[in-house]
Design a protein around this motif. Structure first.
Motif, PDB file in Angstrom:
ATOM      1  N   ASN A   1       0.825  -1.201   0.000  1.00 47.61           N
ATOM      2  CA  ASN A   1       0.000   0.000   0.000  1.00 47.61           C
ATOM      3  C   ASN A   1       0.861   1.252   0.000  1.00 47.61           C
ATOM      4  OD1 ASN A   1      -1.964  -2.043   1.587  1.00 47.61           O
ATOM      5  ND2 ASN A   1      -3.141  -0.466   0.553  1.00 47.61           N
ATOM      6  N   LEU A   2       0.286   2.314  -0.564  1.00 49.65           N
ATOM      7  CA  LEU A   2       0.889   3.633  -0.567  1.00 49.65           C
ATOM      8  C   LEU A   2      -0.178   4.635  -0.119  1.00 49.65           C
ATOM      9  CD1 LEU A   2       2.527   3.278  -4.077  1.00 49.65           C
ATOM     10  CD2 LEU A   2       3.821   3.446  -1.943  1.00 49.65           C
ATOM     11  N   PRO A   3       0.211   5.837   0.301  1.00 48.31           N
ATOM     12  CA  PRO A   3      -0.801   6.841   0.637  1.00 48.31           C
ATOM     13  C   PRO A   3      -1.694   7.164  -0.564  1.00 48.31           C
ATOM     14  CG  PRO A   3       1.349   7.483   1.483  1.00 48.31           C
ATOM     15  CD  PRO A   3       1.579   6.296   0.591  1.00 48.31           C
ATOM     16  N   GLN A   4      -2.779   7.900  -0.310  1.00 49.02           N
ATOM     17  CA  GLN A   4      -3.799   8.217  -1.307  1.00 49.02           C
ATOM     18  C   GLN A   4      -4.536   6.967  -1.808  1.00 49.02           C
ATOM     19  OE1 GLN A   4      -0.441   9.901  -2.211  1.00 49.02           O
ATOM     20  NE2 GLN A   4      -1.237  11.178  -0.532  1.00 49.02           N
ATOM     21  N   GLY A   5      -4.594   5.958  -0.957  1.00 51.36           N
ATOM     22  CA  GLY A   5      -5.387   4.782  -1.289  1.00 51.36           C
ATOM     23  C   GLY A   5      -4.836   3.955  -2.431  1.00 51.36           C
TER      24      GLY A   5
ATOM     25  N   ALA B   1      -2.394   1.037  -4.247  1.00 56.15           N
ATOM     26  CA  ALA B   1      -1.835  -0.275  -3.909  1.00 56.15           C
ATOM     27  C   ALA B   1      -1.333  -0.972  -5.156  1.00 56.15           C
ATOM     28  CB  ALA B   1      -2.875  -1.144  -3.210  1.00 56.15           C
ATOM     29  N   LEU B   2      -0.258  -1.730  -4.988  1.00 61.05           N
ATOM     30  CA  LEU B   2       0.286  -2.596  -6.022  1.00 61.05           C
ATOM     31  C   LEU B   2       0.332  -4.012  -5.474  1.00 61.05           C
ATOM     32  CD1 LEU B   2       3.307  -0.431  -7.244  1.00 61.05           C
ATOM     33  CD2 LEU B   2       1.155  -0.814  -8.480  1.00 61.05           C
TER      34      LEU B   2
ATOM     35  N   PRO C   1       2.876 -21.103 -14.671  1.00 54.97           N
ATOM     36  CA  PRO C   1       4.123 -20.640 -14.047  1.00 54.97           C
ATOM     37  C   PRO C   1       4.823 -19.544 -14.824  1.00 54.97           C
ATOM     38  CG  PRO C   1       4.467 -22.757 -15.111  1.00 54.97           C
ATOM     39  CD  PRO C   1       2.994 -22.489 -15.182  1.00 54.97           C
ATOM     40  N   ASP C   2       4.401 -19.281 -16.052  1.00 58.52           N
ATOM     41  CA  ASP C   2       5.062 -18.264 -16.870  1.00 58.52           C
ATOM     42  C   ASP C   2       4.545 -16.859 -16.610  1.00 58.52           C
ATOM     43  OD1 ASP C   2       6.581 -20.228 -18.143  1.00 58.52           O
ATOM     44  OD2 ASP C   2       5.044 -20.578 -19.671  1.00 58.52           O
ATOM     45  N   THR C   3       3.456 -16.728 -15.876  1.00 58.29           N
ATOM     46  CA  THR C   3       2.876 -15.404 -15.651  1.00 58.29           C
ATOM     47  C   THR C   3       2.544 -15.189 -14.176  1.00 58.29           C
ATOM     48  OG1 THR C   3       0.601 -16.160 -16.048  1.00 58.29           O
ATOM     49  CG2 THR C   3       1.852 -15.374 -17.961  1.00 58.29           C
ATOM     50  N   MET C   4       2.417 -13.923 -13.831  1.00 58.31           N
ATOM     51  CA  MET C   4       1.942 -13.495 -12.519  1.00 58.31           C
ATOM     52  C   MET C   4       0.770 -12.543 -12.734  1.00 58.31           C
ATOM     53  SD  MET C   4       3.880 -14.737  -9.986  1.00 58.31           S
ATOM     54  CE  MET C   4       3.868 -13.570  -8.614  1.00 58.31           C
ATOM     55  N   GLY C   5      -0.140 -12.517 -11.776  1.00 63.45           N
ATOM     56  CA  GLY C   5      -1.237 -11.571 -11.842  1.00 63.45           C
ATOM     57  C   GLY C   5      -0.828 -10.261 -11.192  1.00 63.45           C
ATOM     58  N   ALA C   6      -0.957  -9.165 -11.923  1.00 65.98           N
ATOM     59  CA  ALA C   6      -0.638  -7.839 -11.399  1.00 65.98           C
ATOM     60  C   ALA C   6      -1.926  -7.070 -11.148  1.00 65.98           C
ATOM     61  CB  ALA C   6       0.251  -7.080 -12.377  1.00 65.98           C
ATOM     62  N   TYR C   7      -1.966  -6.372 -10.025  1.00 64.19           N
ATOM     63  CA  TYR C   7      -3.143  -5.615  -9.619  1.00 64.19           C
ATOM     64  C   TYR C   7      -2.690  -4.193  -9.268  1.00 64.19           C
ATOM     65  CZ  TYR C   7      -5.307 -10.239  -8.953  1.00 64.19           C
ATOM     66  OH  TYR C   7      -5.785 -11.511  -9.142  1.00 64.19           O
TER      67      TYR C   7
ATOM     68  N   TYR D   1       0.168   8.138 -11.440  1.00 66.57           N
ATOM     69  CA  TYR D   1      -0.183   7.916 -10.037  1.00 66.57           C
ATOM     70  C   TYR D   1       0.857   7.085  -9.290  1.00 66.57           C
ATOM     71  CZ  TYR D   1      -4.986   9.768 -10.356  1.00 66.57           C
ATOM     72  OH  TYR D   1      -6.082  10.571 -10.485  1.00 66.57           O
ATOM     73  N   PHE D   2       1.561   6.200 -10.017  1.00 60.80           N
ATOM     74  CA  PHE D   2       2.493   5.286  -9.352  1.00 60.80           C
ATOM     75  C   PHE D   2       3.955   5.536  -9.731  1.00 60.80           C
ATOM     76  CE2 PHE D   2      -1.571   3.237  -8.897  1.00 60.80           C
ATOM     77  CZ  PHE D   2      -1.513   2.645  -7.655  1.00 60.80           C
ATOM     78  N   ALA D   3       4.224   6.674 -10.302  1.00 58.91           N
ATOM     79  CA  ALA D   3       5.615   7.009 -10.656  1.00 58.91           C
ATOM     80  C   ALA D   3       6.474   7.040  -9.394  1.00 58.91           C
ATOM     81  CB  ALA D   3       5.657   8.357 -11.366  1.00 58.91           C
ATOM     82  N   GLY D   4       7.596   6.339  -9.435  1.00 59.25           N
ATOM     83  CA  GLY D   4       8.513   6.318  -8.307  1.00 59.25           C
ATOM     84  C   GLY D   4       7.981   5.615  -7.077  1.00 59.25           C
TER      85      GLY D   4
END
Length: 414
Positions: free
Chosen positions: A207-211, A213-214, A222-228, A261-264
């Protein structure tokens, strides 16, 4: 005994729609079932979902429980990360304390299993790339017009087309649907990215501020992951106007805004955002609840998220709802008894919905705080209650659903 011959339309080719088609085909009724789906092809996107009792028992009756296990995402638990990316809490499913369920499966995989199960019946056909544009009921039939310009008449129409259902407003009176859709203040992007040798089987949650989340979650593949990638506003009903404008413009605009929103953001944000740009299964959704005082009207009804969208238990309710609806319809002796069967479906399911259909208190804002202070308080609370079962009760786990017994219906063997 004369067996009724029914022409049935189901709008929505997801979990509820295909599960309903399957169980209707297991009744003694002579049914001709059409599933109409707005998407041009079966959807391959969607987040991980889980199922609880009593839907597990229904899946077992369908002969699909082993398949659900085989399609398991392989997730072993949850690792909570601080904004700097360092873990502070491990919740493992094997220890009995985790957000991860024994029956964790991607929504698209579960829908595919139900699709395969229903398509084995000759009386079921799927019509992709079309949708209902108008609906008119009489005491004996339902006349439907489609976006493709065709029309047909049915004995029964069911809306199983999700929380933002358009058919819902055609079926139910405006006094029933007014205010039923409630945005809870969260936007969620889902997509797949290539896995790395260093990836493990935990759900990594930062989690990060301003609500913000990654998250990264394991896939069966096995070749992929789910990104949210999640953006949560300060409260229910509170919209992020920039996100609304980007969604209205298209996926490229959404991707661009999420980069901003998620830079850096640190941790693996670069990997996730780069993967987002090339993902073929990118999908953005608004989280919402649906609450209706009535699910049925004459010869039409709603089921699944179109009727009761909620957090954590929506998939279970969709499966159980389809089972109840088909079972009550299977009792009728004539088409004229359909309205009464729909009423019985609602009466039989309402107690379970009332017991399981509420959001966890303060969700999602309590889990996705807006400030660093809020994050520190939440992290401390998570650590403290993780020492007991309070964590899982707080966020929707440990529901006392075993007390709800499935009704016995007269199913035809297959």
């Amino acid at each position: 005994m004369t067996v009724p011959s029914l022409n049935i339309l189901i709008s929505g080719g997801g979990i509820a729609g295909h599960c309903l088609a399957y169980w209707l085909s297991r009744t003694r009724l002579q049914t001709s079932i059409t599933i109409v789906e707005r998407a041009p092809v079966p959807r391959i996107t969607g987040q991980a979902v889980d199922i609880h009792q009593p839907s597990i028992e229904i899946v077992k009756k369908m002969g699909l429980l082993n398949s659900v296990r085989e399609y398991n995402t392989t997730e072993e638990g949850t690792t909570m990360l601080k904004p700097n990316g360092k873990p502070f809490l491990h919740l493992r499913q094997a220890d009995g304390f985790s957000f991860t369920n024994e029956y964790e499966i991607l929504r698209a995989d579960l829908a595919e299993l139900f699709n395969d199960a229903s398509s084995k019946f000759r009386n079921v056909q799927c019509k992709y790339g079309d949708s209902v544009t108008s609906l008119t009921q009489t005491s004996s039939s339902v006349h439907v017009t489609f976006a493709s310009g065709t029309s047909d008449t049915y004995d029964l129409v069911v809306a199983a087309d999700g929380s933002a259902s358009r058919l819902r407003d055609m079926i139910l009176d405006p006094s029933v649907t007014k205010g039923c859709y409630n945005f809870i203040g969260q936007y969620n992007a889902f997509f797949s990215i290539p896995s790395r040798p260093s990836d493990d089987k935990m759900w990594h949650f930062m989690n990060l501020p301003q609500g913000r989340a990654l998250m990264l979650r394991p896939h069966r593949n096995p070749d992929t992951m789910g990104a949210y990638v999640c953006v949560t506003t300060p409260g229910h009903g509170h919209k992020d106007q920039r996100m609304e404008d980007a969604i209205a413009t298209g996926h490229e605009a959404v991707r661009g805004l999420l980069h901003e929103y998620f830079a850096g953001a640190g941790w693996q944000s670069g990997r996730i955002l780069d993967g987002m740009d090339t993902a073929s299964d990118f999908y953005i959704s608004r989280s919402a609840t649906v609450k209706l005082p009535k699910w049925t009207n004459n010869r039409a009804c709603v089921v699944g998220d179109a009727a009761w969208a909620t957090f954590g238990i929506g998939t279970t309710l969709a499966i159980v709802g389809a089972y109840h609806l088909a079972g009550e319809l299977g009792k009728i002796k004539a088409s004229s008894e359909i309205p009464g069967a729909l009423e019985m479906y609602e009466q039989s399911l309402r107690p379970l919905y009332k017991a399981m259909g509420e959001l966890p208190p303060g969700y999602p804002q309590i889990l996705f705080p807006q400030t660093m202070l809020g994050l520190r308080v939440r992290d401390s609370a998570l650590w403290a209650v993780s020492k007991g079962r309070g964590l899982f009760k707080l966020f929707g786990g440990d529901k006392d659903d075993n007390k709800f017994k499935l009704p016995e219906y007269d199913w035809v063997d297959v």
